[in-house]
Motif scaffolding. Structure first.
Motif, PDB file in Angstrom:
ATOM      1  N   GLN A  93       5.868   0.320  -2.178  1.00  0.00           N
ATOM      2  CA  GLN A  93       4.126   0.269  -2.292  1.00  0.00           C
ATOM      3  C   GLN A  93       3.676   1.129  -3.563  1.00  0.00           C
ATOM      4  O   GLN A  93       2.565   0.974  -4.210  1.00  0.00           O
ATOM      5  CB  GLN A  93       3.578   1.265  -1.238  1.00  0.00           C
ATOM      6  CG  GLN A  93       3.713   0.498   0.289  1.00  0.00           C
ATOM      7  CD  GLN A  93       3.521   1.146   1.397  1.00  0.00           C
ATOM      8  OE1 GLN A  93       3.287   2.639   1.363  1.00  0.00           O
ATOM      9  NE2 GLN A  93       3.178   0.666   2.455  1.00  0.00           N
ATOM     10  N   ALA A 114       1.500  -0.664  -6.767  1.00  0.00           N
ATOM     11  CA  ALA A 114      -0.125  -0.129  -6.829  1.00  0.00           C
ATOM     12  C   ALA A 114      -0.601  -0.277  -8.155  1.00  0.00           C
ATOM     13  O   ALA A 114      -1.827  -0.456  -8.289  1.00  0.00           O
ATOM     14  CB  ALA A 114       0.111   1.354  -6.329  1.00  0.00           C
ATOM     15  N   HIS A 115       0.206  -0.065  -8.915  1.00  0.00           N
ATOM     16  CA  HIS A 115      -0.180  -0.530 -10.350  1.00  0.00           C
ATOM     17  C   HIS A 115       0.921  -1.320 -11.386  1.00  0.00           C
ATOM     18  O   HIS A 115       1.995  -1.229 -11.072  1.00  0.00           O
ATOM     19  CB  HIS A 115      -0.166   0.855 -11.360  1.00  0.00           C
ATOM     20  CG  HIS A 115      -1.382   1.941 -10.668  1.00  0.00           C
ATOM     21  ND1 HIS A 115      -2.546   1.593 -10.581  1.00  0.00           N
ATOM     22  CD2 HIS A 115      -1.150   2.860  -9.839  1.00  0.00           C
ATOM     23  CE1 HIS A 115      -3.334   2.765  -9.838  1.00  0.00           C
ATOM     24  NE2 HIS A 115      -2.429   3.434  -9.559  1.00  0.00           N
TER      25      HIS A 115
END
Length: 460
Positions: free
Chosen positions: A260, A264-265
């Motif tokens: 995760q 996220a980026h």
């Protein structure tokens, strides 16, 4: 499918059948005894009449014998008489022509003998047919007979009375037997009701049979022992399920968090590669845990040993010491074997059990100290001990070292282990009919495996 009868019904039917058969046999015996007594009475009466005839014929003038016999015997209508003198002259006769005709074909006896004659018309008679010598040298041929049908009416009434008595007694015995059976089985029904109330959430309950018969008390004790084992196994299963969930949740949570965060980026290829490597490490740990669990389940199953063979334990230990030699050298430890022993068992399973103990000993041994494997064989038992010097394990931890997923105190186990190695070792030893123990003190920690040299022979 035919409906199955209850024990109470079966016992009641069996009791009723036995009671009916016994009563019927008793009734037949009573009837035959009564008929035998009546027949014996008839012959006794005939024998008395024979003695009377002899007295009447011997007393008084010979010419008056017929008169004396007629006066004495004429009032006995149930008895048929036929008395003739030595010249064949009838002195007194009430016998039917059929009886006289049948008597001419039968020789007269010199002594009293009982006969049963069946005449041409089918009638059955109890008969005395004899030749009686008299004091004056003459003889009489005497024939006396009583019809067997004389007591027929009485015997018929007696049969009816016996039949009614037998049927009544059988019905009464069946009803009372059914009541007694159901009352006797009442403790069994109470035991069944108690057992019905025991569920997975009430395994701590036990069956009470204090007031029950000895057989049910033994059954209750056996069932209580089974419930105790089930409760223990259920508690272990519950604990195992919780530990397993915890063991699987941690790596899965770690992998999920890392994925995760990375997603996220946007990240560089190195960051993705590092995350994949970390996930691969966690997956490898999961795979090892699952593999150990499968092996443990197989080792604990009844009849877990796939095969038995003669195993020279010194060869197994020497190969393991050679395998761990580089690791021991890296940790500045000395590996040593002492003694020799052999058992009848599964080589691969014993290899893994000893390997787990050696791996554990190398992990916790103090640098510069020896790790000693001792083999001893005596009195039909083989003892394997693995000793390492190191920090003593507290007494409250020792009893749980062989439990699944138990890691003990920090510093006494490997940080990357799942806590299944020692549990697998104990399961393997128990599958061989042995036991595993551990002691720890100031001199170090010693694991001991006790195995039978030969498997126990099943009793016949």
């Amino acid at each position: 499918m035919r409906p199955r009868l209850s024990i109470a019904t079966r016992l009641t039917v069996l009791f009723a059948t036995v009671a009916t058969v016994v009563l019927a046999a008793l009734g037949v015996a009573i009837y035959l005894s009564a008929r035998h007594d009546l027949v014996a009475q008839d012959f006794t009466e005939l024998e008395n009449k024979v003695a009377l005839i002899a007295d009447l014929a011997a007393g008084g003038a010979a010419g008056q014998r017929a008169q004396r016999l007629a006066e004495a015997l004429g009032h006995h209508p149930d008895i048929e008489f036929h008395i003739i003198d030595e010249h064949g002259t009838p002195l007194f006769s009430t016998a039917s022509p059929l009886l006289r005709k049948h008597a001419r074909t039968q020789p007269a006896d010199l002594a009293v003998r009982r006969h049963d004659w069946t005449l041409a018309d089918g009638s059955c008679l109890h008969v005395l047919h004899l030749r009686q010598p008299l004091a004056d040298g003459s003889t009489l041929t005497t024939l006396l007979a009583i019809d067997d049908a004389r007591h027929a009416a009485f015997l018929q009434r007696f049969r009816h009375l016996l039949a009614i008595a037998i049927v009544t007694a059988a019905l009464a015995s069946s009803l009372l037997g059914g009541y007694v059976v159901r009352r006797t089985l009442r403790p069994l029904r109470a035991l069944s009701d108690e057992a019905r109330q025991i569920t997975a959430g009430r395994l701590q309950r036990r069956l009470s049979a204090d007031a029950a018969p000895a057989e049910l008390e033994q059954l209750a004790q056996t069932l209580n022992g089974m419930l105790a084992r089930l409760q223990q196994d259920f508690a272990r299963l519950t604990e195992f399920s919780g530990d397993l969930a915890h063991e699987l949740r941690t790596p899965i949570t770690n992998m999920l968090t890392q994925v995760q965060v990375v997603l996220a980026h946007p990240r560089s290829n190195d960051a993705y590669r590092e995350t994949l490597a970390s996930c691969a490490e966690e997956l490898q740990r999961l795979a090892q845990t699952v593999s150990d669990l499968l092996y443990l389940a197989q080792a604990e199953a009844p009849g877990a040993l796939p095969s038995r063979e003669h195993v020279a334990l010194e060869d197994v230990v020497d190969s393991l010491l050679e395998f761990y030699s580089l690791l021991a050298e890296d940790r500045q430890l000395q590996l040593r074997r002492e003694g020799r022993a052999s058992v009848q068992g599964n080589r691969l399973m014993l290899h893994r059990a000893i390997a787990n103990l050696l791996s554990n000993a190398l992990q916790h041994a103090t640098a510069g100290t020896p790790v000693v494997v001792t083999l001893e064989e005596a009195a039909g038992q083989c003892r394997i001990t693995v000793h390492n010097s190191g920090t003593a394990i507290s007494a409250d931890i020792l009893p749980r070292l062989f439990d699944r997923f138990h890691r003990g105190e920090r510093g006494h186990t490997r940080s990357d282990g799942a806590g299944l190695g020692l549990a697998i070792t104990r399961a393997i030893v128990q599958a061989h009919g042995g036991s595993a123990t551990v002691t720890s003190g100031a001199t170090g920690t010693t694991f001991e495996l006790l195995l039978p040299s030969r498997p126990a022979t099943p009793s016949a």
